[in-house]
Design an enzyme around this catalytic site. Structure first.
Site, PDB file in Angstrom:
ATOM      1  N   ARG A   1       0.866  -1.175   0.000  1.00 31.24           N
ATOM      2  CA  ARG A   1       0.000   0.000   0.000  1.00 31.24           C
ATOM      3  C   ARG A   1       0.904   1.225   0.000  1.00 31.24           C
ATOM      4  NH1 ARG A   1      -3.464  -2.759  -1.506  1.00 31.24           N
ATOM      5  NH2 ARG A   1      -5.508  -3.217  -0.616  1.00 31.24           N
TER       6      ARG A   1
ATOM      7  N   HIS B   1      -1.491   0.475  -9.773  1.00 28.72           N
ATOM      8  CA  HIS B   1      -2.102  -0.507  -8.855  1.00 28.72           C
ATOM      9  C   HIS B   1      -2.702  -1.697  -9.636  1.00 28.72           C
ATOM     10  CE1 HIS B   1      -4.050  -0.783  -4.593  1.00 28.72           C
ATOM     11  NE2 HIS B   1      -3.794  -1.987  -5.085  1.00 28.72           N
TER      12      HIS B   1
ATOM     13  N   GLU C   1      -3.281   7.782  -3.799  1.00 24.92           N
ATOM     14  CA  GLU C   1      -3.844   7.294  -5.057  1.00 24.92           C
ATOM     15  C   GLU C   1      -5.142   8.013  -5.378  1.00 24.92           C
ATOM     16  OE1 GLU C   1      -3.998   2.950  -5.705  1.00 24.92           O
ATOM     17  OE2 GLU C   1      -2.071   2.914  -4.667  1.00 24.92           O
TER      18      GLU C   1
HETATM   19  N1  NAI Z   1      -0.768  -3.898  -5.076  1.00 26.92           N
HETATM   20  C1  NAI Z   1      -1.772  -4.760  -5.092  1.00 26.92           C
HETATM   21  O1  NAI Z   1      -2.554  -4.825  -6.040  1.00 26.92           O
HETATM   22  C2  NAI Z   1      -1.960  -5.688  -3.958  1.00 26.92           C
HETATM   23  C3  NAI Z   1      -1.589  -5.323  -2.700  1.00 26.92           C
HETATM   24  N2  NAI Z   1      -1.764  -6.181  -1.655  1.00 26.92           N
HETATM   25  C4  NAI Z   1      -1.321  -5.768  -0.314  1.00 26.92           C
HETATM   26  O2  NAI Z   1      -0.447  -6.765   0.184  1.00 26.92           O
HETATM   27  C5  NAI Z   1      -0.746  -6.996   1.559  1.00 26.92           C
HETATM   28  C6  NAI Z   1      -0.251  -8.356   1.976  1.00 26.92           C
HETATM   29  O3  NAI Z   1      -1.062  -9.387   1.441  1.00 26.92           O
HETATM   30  P1  NAI Z   1      -0.838 -10.921   1.874  1.00 26.92           P
HETATM   31  O4  NAI Z   1       0.560 -11.320   1.635  1.00 26.92           O
HETATM   32  O5  NAI Z   1      -1.929 -11.719   1.260  1.00 26.92           O
HETATM   33  O6  NAI Z   1      -1.098 -10.796   3.441  1.00 26.92           O
HETATM   34  P2  NAI Z   1      -0.458 -11.632   4.635  1.00 26.92           P
HETATM   35  O7  NAI Z   1      -1.292 -11.311   5.814  1.00 26.92           O
HETATM   36  O8  NAI Z   1      -0.300 -13.051   4.219  1.00 26.92           O
HETATM   37  O9  NAI Z   1       1.003 -10.999   4.799  1.00 26.92           O
HETATM   38  C7  NAI Z   1       1.273  -9.793   5.456  1.00 26.92           C
HETATM   39  C8  NAI Z   1       2.507 -10.005   6.307  1.00 26.92           C
HETATM   40  O10 NAI Z   1       2.920  -8.747   6.843  1.00 26.92           O
HETATM   41  C9  NAI Z   1       3.420  -9.014   8.134  1.00 26.92           C
HETATM   42  N3  NAI Z   1       3.474  -7.790   8.912  1.00 26.92           N
HETATM   43  C10 NAI Z   1       2.469  -7.150   9.548  1.00 26.92           C
HETATM   44  N4  NAI Z   1       2.933  -6.062  10.193  1.00 26.92           N
HETATM   45  C11 NAI Z   1       4.263  -6.016   9.944  1.00 26.92           C
HETATM   46  C12 NAI Z   1       5.303  -5.139  10.331  1.00 26.92           C
HETATM   47  N5  NAI Z   1       5.046  -4.083  11.124  1.00 26.92           N
HETATM   48  N6  NAI Z   1       6.544  -5.380   9.886  1.00 26.92           N
HETATM   49  C13 NAI Z   1       6.794  -6.453   9.099  1.00 26.92           C
HETATM   50  N7  NAI Z   1       5.854  -7.331   8.717  1.00 26.92           N
HETATM   51  C14 NAI Z   1       4.606  -7.104   9.132  1.00 26.92           C
HETATM   52  C15 NAI Z   1       2.472 -10.062   8.701  1.00 26.92           C
HETATM   53  O11 NAI Z   1       3.037 -10.740   9.818  1.00 26.92           O
HETATM   54  C16 NAI Z   1       2.264 -10.954   7.500  1.00 26.92           C
HETATM   55  O12 NAI Z   1       3.178 -12.034   7.456  1.00 26.92           O
HETATM   56  C17 NAI Z   1      -2.262  -6.781   1.634  1.00 26.92           C
HETATM   57  O13 NAI Z   1      -2.680  -6.466   2.943  1.00 26.92           O
HETATM   58  C18 NAI Z   1      -2.487  -5.650   0.665  1.00 26.92           C
HETATM   59  O14 NAI Z   1      -2.438  -4.403   1.326  1.00 26.92           O
HETATM   60  C19 NAI Z   1      -2.304  -7.413  -1.836  1.00 26.92           C
HETATM   61  C20 NAI Z   1      -2.696  -7.820  -3.090  1.00 26.92           C
HETATM   62  C21 NAI Z   1      -2.568  -6.981  -4.256  1.00 26.92           C
HETATM   63  O1  3PY Z   2      -6.172  -7.139  -2.992  1.00 27.31           O
HETATM   64  C1  3PY Z   2      -5.634  -6.055  -2.715  1.00 27.31           C
HETATM   65  O2  3PY Z   2      -5.350  -5.744  -1.548  1.00 27.31           O
HETATM   66  C2  3PY Z   2      -5.342  -5.120  -3.790  1.00 27.31           C
HETATM   67  O3  3PY Z   2      -4.625  -4.186  -3.611  1.00 27.31           O
HETATM   68  C3  3PY Z   2      -5.925  -5.333  -5.115  1.00 27.31           C
HETATM   69  O4  3PY Z   2      -5.614  -6.539  -5.609  1.00 27.31           O
END
Ligand code: NAI
Ligand code: 3PY
Length: 381
Positions: free
Chosen positions: A268, A315, A297
């Site tokens: 993000r 994004h 954004e």
């Molecule tokens: N650019 C895009 O289109 C997308 C962005 N995202 C973003 O990616 C994020 C992660 O997604 P996932 O991997 O599925 O989630 P996840 O929950 O599997 O991984 C997030 C990780 O961040 C860690 N974390 C939390 N606070 C932290 C900190 N202060 N320092 C270091 N690590 C920390 C957690 O322990 C966890 O392992 C989502 O929450 C979303 O915001 C996800 C999908 C698409």
């Molecule tokens: O899934 C999310 O968190 C996104 O940013 C869009 O895929």
């Protein structure tokens, strides 16, 4: 401006945007839902726009990460009789879950289906930045190429360098695996939790390389984020956005990174202080970034668009057809499950059964983030 499917359906489900594929619509219709899809051209809907869509009677809403789901919207949904909302995204920093709890509204998200797609975009940005692909493309199109030169667009070799991952959850771990296996990079990661499966993977891959007479790769779980920033050559950010990760990468932290490091952000925008980043990129022309997300954004901070050492995309990290259709399906099934009183799926990391188009999905909501707070039953499957 609203497309209606199955007008006589018993339950009214609103989607604030058209979403890819038709499976999600069919699954709702089959279970007696009237589906209303907002087709307005306006990209980011305001709270008022969404209140108008919710109207007087609404059982559930599928919404987007651009929308501000707080007290006002959850109270409006609750007044309309609604008990279910799902983001079409895994990240839900745009949702005030406490407000949803207050009104008894279940909040869904879409984990897993976008893990590899998002990691692939992070890998693409890493490569684009390392090999200066966008700059070189612009150069070609401008008609500036007049022959091979030893110094033309020299970039960074990834093999043998260190990849740093901050937030080694689903996406961070998938990205790490791609970079370690694909480019034989060493890994250093920082997360609040140990990424055991990732560590095992790198260990096994190192054994494989050794057995083949090649230099084995290494891994290290860093004790602090700063350790990753100091040591890694390519750093990719994959944490959730919350109070602890806001401006995680700031002026001080940028200053401890290597002068020729590459920083990638597919998490993000606010995880990076973008003003500090623009200044750092100006001062350090060999430092490069690949950004999928931005602090305000859809806007970029002043100066970012002029910098050649930044690769920027809008994004699109989860934007593959299979993934986006799957996200729509999971979001629809989250809402449907709550409306029908189904239990919550026991493991949101194991969502494959919901994505198999050849069989009906399980009678459960795939991923409800506030299921514990609401005391929702959990599926035994
Ligand atoms: N650019 C895009 O289109 C997308 C962005 N995202 C973003 O990616 C994020 C992660 O997604 P996932 O991997 O599925 O989630 P996840 O929950 O599997 O991984 C997030 C990780 O961040 C860690 N974390 C939390 N606070 C932290 C900190 N202060 N320092 C270091 N690590 C920390 C957690 O322990 C966890 O392992 C989502 O929450 C979303 O915001 C996800 C999908 C698409
Ligand atoms: O899934 C999310 O968190 C996104 O940013 C869009 O895929």
């Amino acid at each position: 401006m609203v497309q209606v499917w199955n007008p006589n359906g018993k339950y009214r489900v609103v989607s604030t945007k058209p979403m890819p594929g038709t499976r999600w619509i069919n699954l709702l219709i089959e279970q007696d839902c009237r589906v209303e899809i907002c087709t307005r051209k306006k990209t980011i809907l305001s709270v008022e726009d969404i209140i108008a869509l919710i109207g007087d009677k609404c059982d559930g809403v599928i919404g987007q990460l651009t929308e501000d789901w707080g007290e006002t919207l959850f109270s409006a949904l609750s007044r309309a009789g609604g008990k279910a909302f799902s983001n079409m995204a895994v990240g839900y920093n745009n949702v005030d879950v406490n407000a949803a709890n207050k009104y008894g509204v279940a909040v869904g998200n879409t984990p897993g289906v976008l893990t590899e797609t998002t990691a692939e975009l992070a890998a693409s940005l890493s490569l684009s930045a390392a090999r200066r692909i966008v700059e070189a493309d612009e150069f070609m199109r401008a008609g500036l190429y007049d022959g091979w030169l030893p110094n033309l667009f020299v970039g960074n070799l990834l093999k043998g360098q260190t990849v740093g991952v901050i937030g080694a959850g689903r996406i961070g771990s998938a990205y790490a695996r791609m970079m370690v296996e694909g480019f034989k990079m060493n890994l250093i990661y920082y997360d609040l939790y140990q990424a055991t499966r990732l560590e095992k993977f790198v260990t096994a891959y190192a054994e494989f390389l050794k057995a083949n007479g090649e230099q084995p790769v290494t891994w290290k779980r860093a004790a602090s984020m700063d350790e990753v920033l100091r040591e890694a050559d390519v750093i990719s950010l994959h944490p959730i956005l919350d109070k602890t990760t806001y401006h995680l990468v700031n002026k001080e932290r940028l200053s401890i990174m290597k002068k020729e490091a590459i920083l990638v952000n597919c998490s993000r925008g606010p995880v990076i202080d973008e003003v500090a980043l623009v200044e750092h990129l100006k001062q350090n022309p060999m430092f490069r970034v690949g950004l999928d997300v931005f602090e305000d954004e859809p806007y970029m901070k002043p100066g970012l668009a002029d910098l050649k050492n930044a690769v920027v995309v809008p994004h699109i990290a989860s934007a593959s057809k299979w993934t986006r259709e799957g996200m729509a399906t999971l979001a629809a099934l989250n809402v449907l499950g709550k409306i029908k009183g189904y239990p919550v799926w026991s493991d949101p990391n194991r969502i494959e059964p919901f994505l198999n188009e050849n069989v009906p999905p399980p009678a459960a909501s795939p991923s409800i983030v506030n299921s514990k707070s609401l005391g929702l039953p959990v599926s035994r499957l």
